[in-house]
Design an enzyme around this catalytic site. Structure first.
Site, PDB file in Angstrom:
ATOM      1  N   PRO A 201       0.903  -1.208   0.059  1.00 47.71           N
ATOM      2  CG  PRO A 201      -0.462  -1.150   1.890  1.00 47.71           C
ATOM      3  CD  PRO A 201       0.517  -1.714   1.281  1.00 47.71           C
ATOM      4  CB  THR A 207      10.407   5.579  -1.916  1.00 46.17           C
ATOM      5  OG1 THR A 207       9.180   5.660  -2.471  1.00 46.17           O
ATOM      6  CG2 THR A 207      11.431   6.557  -2.697  1.00 46.17           C
ATOM      7  CD  GLU A 424     -19.659   9.511  18.621  1.00 46.02           C
ATOM      8  OE1 GLU A 424     -19.270   8.521  18.373  1.00 46.02           O
ATOM      9  OE2 GLU A 424     -20.320   9.972  17.211  1.00 46.02           O
TER      10      GLU A 424
HETATM   11  P1  ADP Z   1       6.042   4.353  -0.534  1.00 47.48           P
HETATM   12  O1  ADP Z   1       7.217   4.484  -1.465  1.00 47.48           O
HETATM   13  O2  ADP Z   1       5.699   3.123   0.202  1.00 47.48           O
HETATM   14  O3  ADP Z   1       4.758   5.171  -0.806  1.00 47.48           O
HETATM   15  P2  ADP Z   1       7.790   5.965   1.148  1.00 47.48           P
HETATM   16  O4  ADP Z   1       8.861   5.082   1.243  1.00 47.48           O
HETATM   17  O5  ADP Z   1       7.725   7.129   0.111  1.00 47.48           O
HETATM   18  O6  ADP Z   1       6.377   5.083   0.844  1.00 47.48           O
HETATM   19  O7  ADP Z   1       7.345   6.600   2.633  1.00 47.48           O
HETATM   20  C1  ADP Z   1       6.938   7.973   2.837  1.00 47.48           C
HETATM   21  C2  ADP Z   1       7.543   8.304   4.238  1.00 47.48           C
HETATM   22  O8  ADP Z   1       6.977   7.486   5.243  1.00 47.48           O
HETATM   23  C3  ADP Z   1       8.992   8.086   4.518  1.00 47.48           C
HETATM   24  O9  ADP Z   1       9.690   9.185   3.847  1.00 47.48           O
HETATM   25  C4  ADP Z   1       9.114   7.726   5.880  1.00 47.48           C
HETATM   26  O10 ADP Z   1       9.096   9.126   6.535  1.00 47.48           O
HETATM   27  C5  ADP Z   1       7.729   7.261   6.299  1.00 47.48           C
HETATM   28  N1  ADP Z   1       8.046   5.790   6.405  1.00 47.48           N
HETATM   29  C6  ADP Z   1       7.090   4.904   5.800  1.00 47.48           C
HETATM   30  N2  ADP Z   1       7.454   3.639   6.081  1.00 47.48           N
HETATM   31  C7  ADP Z   1       8.537   3.537   7.118  1.00 47.48           C
HETATM   32  C8  ADP Z   1       9.331   2.755   7.857  1.00 47.48           C
HETATM   33  N3  ADP Z   1       8.946   1.538   7.962  1.00 47.48           N
HETATM   34  N4  ADP Z   1      10.158   3.196   8.682  1.00 47.48           N
HETATM   35  C9  ADP Z   1      10.191   4.559   8.992  1.00 47.48           C
HETATM   36  N5  ADP Z   1       9.769   5.568   8.137  1.00 47.48           N
HETATM   37  C10 ADP Z   1       8.573   5.210   7.318  1.00 47.48           C
END
Ligand code: ADP
Length: 613
Positions: A201, A207, A424
């Site tokens: 998701p 990334t 609620e």
């Molecule tokens: P995706 O590529 O899956 O949409 P991203 O890698 O761009 O997600 O994540 C967006 C942000 O969410 C990251 O920059 C980070 O700050 C936070 N994040 C998401 N997953 C993690 C994780 N497992 N640990 C730490 N931070 C996370």
């Protein structure tokens, strides 16, 4: 799937620009020239000859053009029957010329007829190309990959920065080992997968994981989003792919990361009307060709991310391409706690924060949402002039992230406020009275910007992977509890239950059509999930008659639970009254307070505030 507009070849745009140029020369320039000519009378012309003011003259069949000394302006007058004119001009030493206009302003003429149009054409092309090149695209980079390159950055992302996701990290660790020492694999004859697909998701850290692989391996990282390949001009996306792989091969070992690969890697159109997707298909074909073209061991590892794995073209997933799939799921309780801790390290926190409680409150949140929760908490602390983030900041920010900010200017009438309180408490009481329901964390009747007039926050005690039929039924009963409380107390119903209705229906429908939880249909699937990662994308797979039968059972199931909830509340009308009035006064009560009032009814009975509404 993103819709791609039909692309026009670049020659089309050149042709348009050239046409504009020609039209300008044909129609506009004569007018521009005309605009430089000043009309005057024959009298003035003669007078100026007499005064020796005229420098040159062009006598045409129907008009006379002339210029004065030290003046670029061209004057025009009509031609008269004047036999003395020639003698007069000679007498005053006026020069006779042809082509007086062309000669008068060669620079202006050049400028107007060619330089201006060329400038306009260039600007036009720039705008078109800029649009096509996508965000940050350089117009002269058309066909270049414009991938962002991260190389030897000072603070590379490491696996330890990615909290939770242990399975994904373990899986990717192999790539890191390989990039550290490809020869180890080459010696034994093993080939690394060329492409690895991260599926999960949005906001789960795909990334981040890809960057962490690069950070751990200390190799360059090329990042580009699938949508950036899709160009305005046919063929440009493909040429971007070529350029990306060329650069990557030069920089090997390295990692190429293609985010949202579904933008180019979606299933190809087999129908006749495929013209609209030409550009995307060409881009995908080029990607496949490039992936086939390079050897598995040349040190380029391609990572791609998507949250629509089912929409990808089969060709992309076959062996030798993206043949390894790494799931990156929403974090579980432990994962959420770790993610919160990782992000809380970046802000100043007080010592009282219980991350476990917050992680339980934020059930279902993605990593990105958790990062956002920590940041919102820090912003709240700053707003309130504090130097550290507290537990309360965190709790409030969860509500902000899920339900929006408190709506300061929403003034409910007393009657509305009382109804919301009962509604609620109805949810909370039904939840608490059913043994299997999750306990209540918080109940509030402060309106939120999301439109909720109040809400009951339930908290799961631990991870829940399985739900029994009874638990799901209880959930439906809890969802109907708000409406049931209104009925029990006021005897009338309101619009406040629309969201509850939606959710209860969803659960009931899933129970019957997907979980085999109805006697009539046994274990037959009547609906399938289209995308597990993007919410409730479900399609029915049954006849119309069965669909109607499902609908009838959904109604029956919800009605049974609604009646159960109403009965529970009727049997506990005193509790409902006392807690609702308490909530009406306080506006927000915690789960603990709720349970205290519920259980210590006898002792506290007279301490509970009572208001007449
Ligand atoms: P995706 O590529 O899956 O949409 P991203 O890698 O761009 O997600 O994540 C967006 C942000 O969410 C990251 O920059 C980070 O700050 C936070 N994040 C998401 N997953 C993690 C994780 N497992 N640990 C730490 N931070 C996370």
């Amino acid at each position: 799937m993103p819709e791609n507009k039909p692309k026009k070849p670049i020659i089309y745009y050149y042709a348009v620009v050239m046409l504009i140029l020609i039209l300008m020369n044909l129609f506009m320039l004569p007018q521009i020239r005309q605009a430089q000519i000043v009309e005057t009378t024959y009298n003035v012309f003669i007078k100026e000859i007499e005064n020796d003011e005229i420098d040159q003259v062009e006598v045409q069949s129907n008009q006379i053009l002339f210029q004065k000394k030290n003046d670029e302006t061209v004057f025009r007058t009509g031609k008269m029957n004047d036999p003395d004119l020639t003698a007069r001009l000679l007498e005053h030493d006026v020069k006779f010329k042809a082509d007086i206009i062309e000669q008068t302003s060669p620079w202006i003429s050049l400028l107007v007829s060619w330089l201006f149009p060329i400038m306009i054409a260039t600007i036009l092309l720039r705008v078109l190309m800029n649009r096509g090149a996508g965000s940050g695209g350089n117009p002269f980079n058309l066909g270049k990959s414009n991938a962002r390159v991260y190389q030897g950055s000072e603070q590379p992302i490491r696996f330890k920065d990615v909290a939770g996701e242990d399975e994904a990290k373990e899986n990717l660790q192999e790539i890191v080992t390989y990039l550290h020492d490809p020869s180890k694999y080459q010696t034994i004859g093993a080939t690394m997968p060329k492409g690895i697909l991260l599926v999960g998701p949005p906001g789960t850290g795909k990334t981040m994981l890809a960057k962490a692989v690069a950070g751990e391996s200390n190799v360059p990282f090329f990042s580009i989003s699938g949508s950036e390949f899709v160009e305005m001009f046919v063929g440009m996306g493909a040429s971007k792919v070529r350029d990306l792989f060329k650069t990557a091969k030069e920089k090997a070992p390295c990692i190429v990361f293609i985010d949202e690969i579904d933008a180019i890697g979606g299933k190809r159109n087999t129908g006749a009307l495929s013209g609209a997707n030409d550009e995307r298909e060409q881009t995908l074909n080029q990607l496949l060709t490039e992936m086939d073209g390079f050897e598995g061991n040349n040190g380029v590892v391609i990572l791609a991310a998507t949250n629509r794995p089912e929409s990808l073209d089969a060709a992309l997933l076959r062996p030798g391409r993206f043949d390894r799939r790494v799931p990156v799921e929403l974090p579980d309780l432990k994962g959420r706690e770790e993610i919160l801790r990782v992000h809380a390290k970046k802000v100043k926190t007080s010592n009282d924060i219980d991350y476990n409680v917050i992680a339980r409150m934020a059930s279902g949140a993605s990593g990105a949402e958790l990062a956002n929760i920590v940041n919102e908490a820090a912003l709240r602390a700053v707003r309130e002039n504090r130097s550290t983030v507290t537990q309360k900041d965190m709790e409030e920010s969860i509500e902000v992230v899920f339900a929006g900010y408190q709506k300061k200017n929403a003034i409910l009438t007393d009657a509305e406020k009382l109804r919301v309180s009962y509604h609620e408490v109805g949810h909370a009481l039904v939840a608490a009275l059913q043994t299997d329901s999750a306990p209540v964390q918080k109940i509030t009747i402060i309106p939120r910007t999301s439109g909720a007039l109040g809400y009951t926050m339930q908290v799961e005690e631990g991870n829940h992977y399985l739900y029994t039929k009874e638990e799901l039924e209880n959930r439906i009963a809890t969802l109907t509890g708000g409406r049931a409380a209104e009925e029990v107390k006021f005897g009338t119903i309101s619009t406040g239950a629309s969201n509850d209705i939606e959710q209860a229906t969803k659960v009931a429908r899933a129970m019957i059509s997907m979980y085999g939880m109805s006697d009539d249909f046994d274990m037959v699937a009547m609906a399938s999930i289209n995308n597990r990662y993007l919410g409730d994308d479900v399609s029915l797979a049954c006849s119309d008659r069965t669909a109607a039968a499902i609908d009838a059972r959904v109604v029956r199931l919800v009605r049974t639970q609604h009646e159960k909830a109403r009965k529970l509340l009727e049997d506990h009308k005193d509790d409902l009254d006392r807690i609702s009035r308490y909530l009406y006064e306080k506006e927000t009560i915690t789960g603990e307070e709720f349970m205290n009032i519920l259980h210590k009814k006898e002792e506290d009975d007279n301490t509970v505030p009572f208001i007449q509404a």
